[in-house]
Scaffold this motif. Structure first.
Motif, PDB file in Angstrom:
ATOM      1  N   PHE A 185     -35.310  47.454   1.586  1.00  0.00           N
ATOM      2  CA  PHE A 185     -34.403  47.161   0.486  1.00  0.00           C
ATOM      3  C   PHE A 185     -34.325  45.667   0.178  1.00  0.00           C
ATOM      4  N   GLN A 186     -34.375  44.805   1.198  1.00  0.00           N
ATOM      5  CA  GLN A 186     -34.288  43.363   0.940  1.00  0.00           C
ATOM      6  C   GLN A 186     -35.469  42.891   0.101  1.00  0.00           C
ATOM      7  N   ILE A 187     -36.641  43.474   0.299  1.00  0.00           N
ATOM      8  CA  ILE A 187     -37.812  43.129  -0.508  1.00  0.00           C
ATOM      9  C   ILE A 187     -37.602  43.602  -1.943  1.00  0.00           C
ATOM     10  N   GLU A 188     -37.063  44.779  -2.107  1.00  0.00           N
ATOM     11  CA  GLU A 188     -36.791  45.280  -3.459  1.00  0.00           C
ATOM     12  C   GLU A 188     -35.763  44.406  -4.171  1.00  0.00           C
ATOM     13  N   TYR A 189     -34.740  43.936  -3.462  1.00  0.00           N
ATOM     14  CA  TYR A 189     -33.747  43.044  -4.060  1.00  0.00           C
ATOM     15  C   TYR A 189     -34.412  41.746  -4.513  1.00  0.00           C
ATOM     16  N   ALA A 190     -35.296  41.200  -3.674  1.00  0.00           N
ATOM     17  CA  ALA A 190     -35.983  39.953  -4.020  1.00  0.00           C
ATOM     18  C   ALA A 190     -36.871  40.140  -5.246  1.00  0.00           C
ATOM     19  N   LEU A 191     -37.581  41.249  -5.314  1.00  0.00           N
ATOM     20  CA  LEU A 191     -38.443  41.508  -6.462  1.00  0.00           C
ATOM     21  C   LEU A 191     -37.630  41.660  -7.745  1.00  0.00           C
ATOM     22  N   GLY A 228     -35.969  29.208  -9.621  1.00  0.00           N
ATOM     23  CA  GLY A 228     -35.126  30.275  -9.104  1.00  0.00           C
ATOM     24  C   GLY A 228     -33.652  29.940  -9.195  1.00  0.00           C
ATOM     25  N   LEU A 229     -32.970  30.095  -8.088  1.00  0.00           N
ATOM     26  CA  LEU A 229     -31.531  29.886  -8.031  1.00  0.00           C
ATOM     27  C   LEU A 229     -31.208  28.431  -7.712  1.00  0.00           C
ATOM     28  N   GLY A 230     -30.364  27.820  -8.529  1.00  0.00           N
ATOM     29  CA  GLY A 230     -30.004  26.423  -8.364  1.00  0.00           C
ATOM     30  C   GLY A 230     -29.441  26.068  -7.004  1.00  0.00           C
ATOM     31  N   PRO A 231     -28.490  26.833  -6.471  1.00  0.00           N
ATOM     32  CA  PRO A 231     -27.948  26.489  -5.158  1.00  0.00           C
ATOM     33  C   PRO A 231     -28.998  26.491  -4.052  1.00  0.00           C
ATOM     34  N   ASP A 232     -29.925  27.440  -4.083  1.00  0.00           N
ATOM     35  CA  ASP A 232     -31.010  27.459  -3.091  1.00  0.00           C
ATOM     36  C   ASP A 232     -31.870  26.216  -3.227  1.00  0.00           C
ATOM     37  N   TYR A 233     -32.162  25.842  -4.463  1.00  0.00           N
ATOM     38  CA  TYR A 233     -32.978  24.664  -4.738  1.00  0.00           C
ATOM     39  C   TYR A 233     -32.296  23.394  -4.227  1.00  0.00           C
ATOM     40  N   LYS A 236     -36.585  24.695 -19.037  1.00  0.00           N
ATOM     41  CA  LYS A 236     -35.195  24.286 -18.810  1.00  0.00           C
ATOM     42  C   LYS A 236     -34.306  24.865 -19.911  1.00  0.00           C
ATOM     43  N   LYS A 237     -33.965  26.119 -19.759  1.00  0.00           N
ATOM     44  CA  LYS A 237     -33.040  26.760 -20.698  1.00  0.00           C
ATOM     45  C   LYS A 237     -31.726  26.986 -19.978  1.00  0.00           C
ATOM     46  N   VAL A 238     -30.665  26.525 -20.574  1.00  0.00           N
ATOM     47  CA  VAL A 238     -29.348  26.759 -19.979  1.00  0.00           C
ATOM     48  C   VAL A 238     -28.791  28.057 -20.554  1.00  0.00           C
ATOM     49  N   PRO A 239     -28.139  28.862 -19.730  1.00  0.00           N
ATOM     50  CA  PRO A 239     -27.695  30.182 -20.177  1.00  0.00           C
ATOM     51  C   PRO A 239     -26.553  30.166 -21.190  1.00  0.00           C
ATOM     52  N   GLY A 279     -35.794  37.986 -13.201  1.00  0.00           N
ATOM     53  CA  GLY A 279     -34.945  37.145 -14.035  1.00  0.00           C
ATOM     54  C   GLY A 279     -35.265  35.666 -13.930  1.00  0.00           C
ATOM     55  N   GLY A 280     -36.294  35.300 -13.165  1.00  0.00           N
ATOM     56  CA  GLY A 280     -36.631  33.899 -12.943  1.00  0.00           C
ATOM     57  C   GLY A 280     -37.367  33.267 -14.106  1.00  0.00           C
ATOM     58  N   LYS A 281     -37.465  31.949 -14.080  1.00  0.00           N
ATOM     59  CA  LYS A 281     -38.176  31.167 -15.076  1.00  0.00           C
ATOM     60  C   LYS A 281     -39.510  30.710 -14.496  1.00  0.00           C
ATOM     61  N   LEU A 282     -40.371  30.220 -15.359  1.00  0.00           N
ATOM     62  CA  LEU A 282     -41.688  29.759 -14.961  1.00  0.00           C
ATOM     63  C   LEU A 282     -41.624  28.325 -14.447  1.00  0.00           C
ATOM     64  N   ALA A 283     -42.313  28.050 -13.349  1.00  0.00           N
ATOM     65  CA  ALA A 283     -42.535  26.690 -12.853  1.00  0.00           C
ATOM     66  C   ALA A 283     -44.028  26.560 -12.607  1.00  0.00           C
ATOM     67  N   LEU A 284     -44.577  25.413 -12.962  1.00  0.00           N
ATOM     68  CA  LEU A 284     -46.023  25.254 -12.919  1.00  0.00           C
ATOM     69  C   LEU A 284     -46.381  23.906 -12.326  1.00  0.00           C
ATOM     70  N   GLY A 285     -47.386  23.887 -11.483  1.00  0.00           N
ATOM     71  CA  GLY A 285     -47.919  22.651 -10.931  1.00  0.00           C
ATOM     72  C   GLY A 285     -49.416  22.621 -11.127  1.00  0.00           C
ATOM     73  N   ILE A 286     -49.928  21.505 -11.629  1.00  0.00           N
ATOM     74  CA  ILE A 286     -51.358  21.357 -11.869  1.00  0.00           C
ATOM     75  C   ILE A 286     -51.833  20.103 -11.151  1.00  0.00           C
ATOM     76  N   ARG A 287     -52.849  20.265 -10.316  1.00  0.00           N
ATOM     77  CA  ARG A 287     -53.407  19.129  -9.591  1.00  0.00           C
ATOM     78  C   ARG A 287     -54.628  18.606 -10.329  1.00  0.00           C
ATOM     79  N   ALA A 288     -54.687  17.298 -10.483  1.00  0.00           N
ATOM     80  CA  ALA A 288     -55.830  16.639 -11.105  1.00  0.00           C
ATOM     81  C   ALA A 288     -56.398  15.628 -10.107  1.00  0.00           C
ATOM     82  N   LYS A 289     -57.494  14.998 -10.455  1.00  0.00           N
ATOM     83  CA  LYS A 289     -58.105  14.018  -9.554  1.00  0.00           C
ATOM     84  C   LYS A 289     -57.215  12.791  -9.350  1.00  0.00           C
ATOM     85  N   ASN A 290     -56.464  12.429 -10.373  1.00  0.00           N
ATOM     86  CA  ASN A 290     -55.660  11.224 -10.279  1.00  0.00           C
ATOM     87  C   ASN A 290     -54.153  11.482 -10.236  1.00  0.00           C
TER      88      ASN A 290
END
Length: 137
Positions: A37-43, A95-100, A67-70, A48-59
């Motif tokens: 059940f804990q896995i199902e809760y996490a899924l 994800g969740l602000g307090p966790d972050y 950043k959308k506020v509810p 409801g989460g937002k997208l976060a993206l990281g791109i690595r380049a040579k430099n």
């Protein structure tokens, strides 16, 4: 039953039946039907989460997030989704602000402790590993 409580618990009917509730307290406890059940809760929370993206380049690296506020009652200038940990390391969340905030505070404290001990910036792989350990607790 309250519909929002049902969504929080991951079911459409609301709170779980008494026998199912006995299996929802642990990550490693399977229910009689073979569900974690804990896995199902996490899924369900991820949906409801937002997208976060990281791109690595040579430099360098580019990190970004949506950043959308509810509600208009929240000052968007006070919402920080990208934070600097050290001069060479940053963190973004989707994800969740307090966790972050807990993870940012812990990562900064770990980096400062390392700097105080060794008088150099903590290597990024080590900082990532220390922060990941907090997520596992």
């Amino acid at each position: 039953p309250d519909a929002s409580l049902g969504l929080l618990l991951g079911t459409a009917q609301g709170p779980m039946a008494g026998s199912e509730a006995n299996y929802s307290f642990s990550l490693t406890t399977f229910s009689r039907t073979g569900k974690l059940f804990q896995i199902e809760y996490a899924l369900n929370a991820i949906q409801g989460g937002k997208l976060a993206l990281g791109i690595r380049a040579k430099n360098g690296v580019v990190i970004c997030t949506d950043k959308k506020v509810p509600t208009s009652l929240i000052d968007s200038a006070e919402v920080h989704k990208v934070e600097e940990i050290t001069p060479s390391c940053g963190m973004v969340y989707a994800g969740l602000g307090p966790d972050y905030r807990v993870l940012v505070k812990n990562a900064r404290k770990t980096a400062q402790k390392y700097y105080t001990t060794y008088h150099e910036v903590q290597p990024v792989p080590m900082l990532v590993k220390d922060t990941a350990l907090v997520c596992q607790e």
